[in-house]
Scaffold this active site. Structure first.
Site, PDB file in Angstrom:
ATOM      1  CG  HIS A   1      13.988  42.330  49.639  1.00 41.41           C
ATOM      2  ND1 HIS A   1      14.950  41.785  48.664  1.00 41.41           N
ATOM      3  CD2 HIS A   1      14.221  43.410  49.969  1.00 41.41           C
ATOM      4  CE1 HIS A   1      15.889  42.669  48.746  1.00 41.41           C
ATOM      5  NE2 HIS A   1      15.624  43.600  49.204  1.00 41.41           N
TER       6      HIS A   1
ATOM      7  CG  ASP B   1      14.284  38.631  47.118  1.00 39.73           C
ATOM      8  OD1 ASP B   1      13.758  39.828  46.885  1.00 39.73           O
ATOM      9  OD2 ASP B   1      15.453  38.920  47.890  1.00 39.73           O
TER      10      ASP B   1
ATOM     11  CB  SER C   1      18.606  44.816  49.354  1.00 41.21           C
ATOM     12  OG  SER C   1      17.936  45.369  48.204  1.00 41.21           O
TER      13      SER C   1
END
Length: 498
Positions: free
Chosen positions: A467, A440, A212
């Site tokens: 995610h 995602d 991320s």
């Protein structure tokens, strides 16, 4: 179970000759040359995180402002589990956020070749978790009070109230954290911290796995120090070429897509709280949450479930399909007038512990975002963004859009931003790997495609509703490819899809 669309193999590149250790930058020698004293992890990590018994912990000293190496310093907390076999080096791990603590990341890949060949090293970026100083804006009581406030609409009075609250929050951050430190908590400084960590761990080249926002750290490191990279895996890409408006609208569409996938699965089962017709799921969802705008749902916890907490809890559950069953339970409860499960999900998202205290995740998220990104100071643009966001994600559209919206918190931030959106252009970077998941919600698939193109990286596509996935989703095709790259620098097969 996911189907493997492309083969998992690849052609092994010859192992590279170990890189010579690059010299410390002038004036920073005392930071690059410091020794790390590993010890037990008492006092490290969040009380609700469990570091493995085999973990060791330490702190590394860095300057708050790298332009003033003789000035104030910060301490970066590290955790480590040493390699169990023929060691290649250290693998630095970051969970994202921004604002996420990385100390517990050492638990990843606890068995197999990765654990044998690498010291797994987690770190709390500056200002976060066990690193000091700590970014601090709200007390636990103030955080609870803020969450308990009834939502404001986008009327002129509501906008004025929200902007006043943003200014008050920013003022508290400045008072409790200090503007000097707030000015130096962004990606620009953390990337330099990562290079100090690399040096003090004795690695001539960085081995890094970032998720991320951790992909933004990794790509920024590659851009600044391409000659100091050995292996880089970036999963759940943040594309640094996007401005905050583009990024937010892509994310809105991502969450809407996962909400629709959840609704379709839920509709296939009896007693789905959103009904048996997925095309009516948004309307059914709004019928469940809209009453919370004025009347919180009852919970065992005396706080009750507010409208904002309900939306937060739902978003938390959409981060991974592993929480969809919990989301169904929460929505079913809400239909019966209860909000316990959604409140627990919102607490998970906001970092609220069982004792009522909070991780500093939210405060750190805001502080880092406001020094990383340009500010949206145009009221007309803020209004257009709000309306476009509602169109992209109708499941969280409360129907109160007016074409106007409050200015973002960062407009009130007491220190300037230090980064600007830009395409990454770098030469001399070894082959890197980007992993992007098709559904995602938080970092949509196309961002990974774009980042891989900018870095000249191999792209691994993972088919799923979650995610991030590498080494956490339990997919052998993906994990084997990532481990082969990290260990042997084997490039994934072109077009690999897992």
């Amino acid at each position: 179970m996911l189907l493997v669309v492309a083969g998992c193999g690849g052609t092994a590149e010859p192992k590279t000759t170990p890189l010579p250790s690059p010299p410390a930058p002038a004036g920073l020698e005392r930071f690059y040359d410091q020794s790390v004293r590993w010890g037990d992890c008492d006092g490290f990590g969040d009380p609700e995180d469990r570091l493995p018994p085999s973990a060791e912990c330490a702190k590394v000293t860095v300057p708050v402002d790298y332009a003033k190496p003789d000035g104030a310093t910060a301490q970066i907390a590290l955790s480590r589990i040493p390699a169990s076999g023929d060691r290649i080096g250290s693998l630095l791990l970051n969970p994202g956020g921004p604002g996420g603590s990385g100390l517990s990341m050492v638990s990843i890949a606890g068995r197999g070749e990765l654990a044998e060949r690498f010291d797994r090293v987690g770190f709390d970026p500056r200002g976060i978790g066990s690193s000091t100083p700590t970014i601090s804006c709200l007390t636990p009581q103030e955080s609870d009070a803020e969450r308990a406030d009834p939502p404001e609409d986008n009327s002129p009075a509501g906008i004025a109230e929200m902007e006043a609250e943003n200014k008050a929050y920013a003022d508290k951050c400045a008072e409790r954290t200090g503007t000097e430190f707030l000015a130096h908590v962004g990606t620009h400084e953390v990337v330099q911290d990562m290079d100090v960590i690399r040096a003090v761990l004795g690695d001539p080249g960085l081995n890094y796995l970032g998720y991320s926002y951790g992909t933004r750290l990794g790509s920024a490191y590659a851009e600044r120090f391409p000659d100091r990279v050995r292996a880089l895996v970036l999963d759940g890409a943040v594309d640094s070429s996007q401005d905050p408006v583009q990024e937010s609208l892509r994310q809105a569409a991502g969450f809407q897509g996962v909400f629709e996938a959840y609704s379709a699965e839920c509709a296939s089962k009896p007693d789905c709280p959103l009904g048996s017709d997925p095309t009516r799921a948004v309307a059914r969802f709004r019928a469940l949450v809209d009453p919370l705008w004025t009347t919180p749902a009852a919970t065992t916890d005396p706080r009750g479930l507010t409208y904002d907490d309900a939306i937060t809890g739902v978003r938390q559950a959409l981060y991974t399909d592993e929480l969809w069953q919990v989301l169904t339970m929460g929505l079913d409860e809400l239909g019966k007038g209860r909000g316990d499960t959604l409140l627990q999900l919102a607490d998970m998202y906001d970092g609220r512990r069982e004792d009522g205290t909070y991780r500093n995740t939210d405060d750190a998220f805001n502080a880092i975002r406001c020094v990383d990104d340009p500010r949206i100071a145009d009221p007309a643009l803020a209004g257009r963004q709000d309306m476009e966001y509602r169109k992209a994600a109708p499941f969280i559209d409360d129907g109160r859009g007016t074409g106007a919206a409050p200015l973002d918190l960062c407009v009130s931030w007491p220190v300037p931003n230090t980064s600007e959106p830009h395409r990454i252009s770098v030469t001399g970077l070894p082959k890197t790997v980007v992993v992007s998941t098709t559904e995602d919600p938080a970092t949509p698939y196309q961002a990974g495609v774009d980042l891989a193109q900018q870095l000249g990286a191999s792209l691994i596509t993972y088919r799923g509703n979650r995610h991030t996935a590498a080494l956490v989703a339990g997919d052998k095709c993906l994990d084997d490819a990532v481990v082969a790259y990290l260990v042997d620098l084997t490039e994934p097969a072109p077009g690999l899809t897992c």
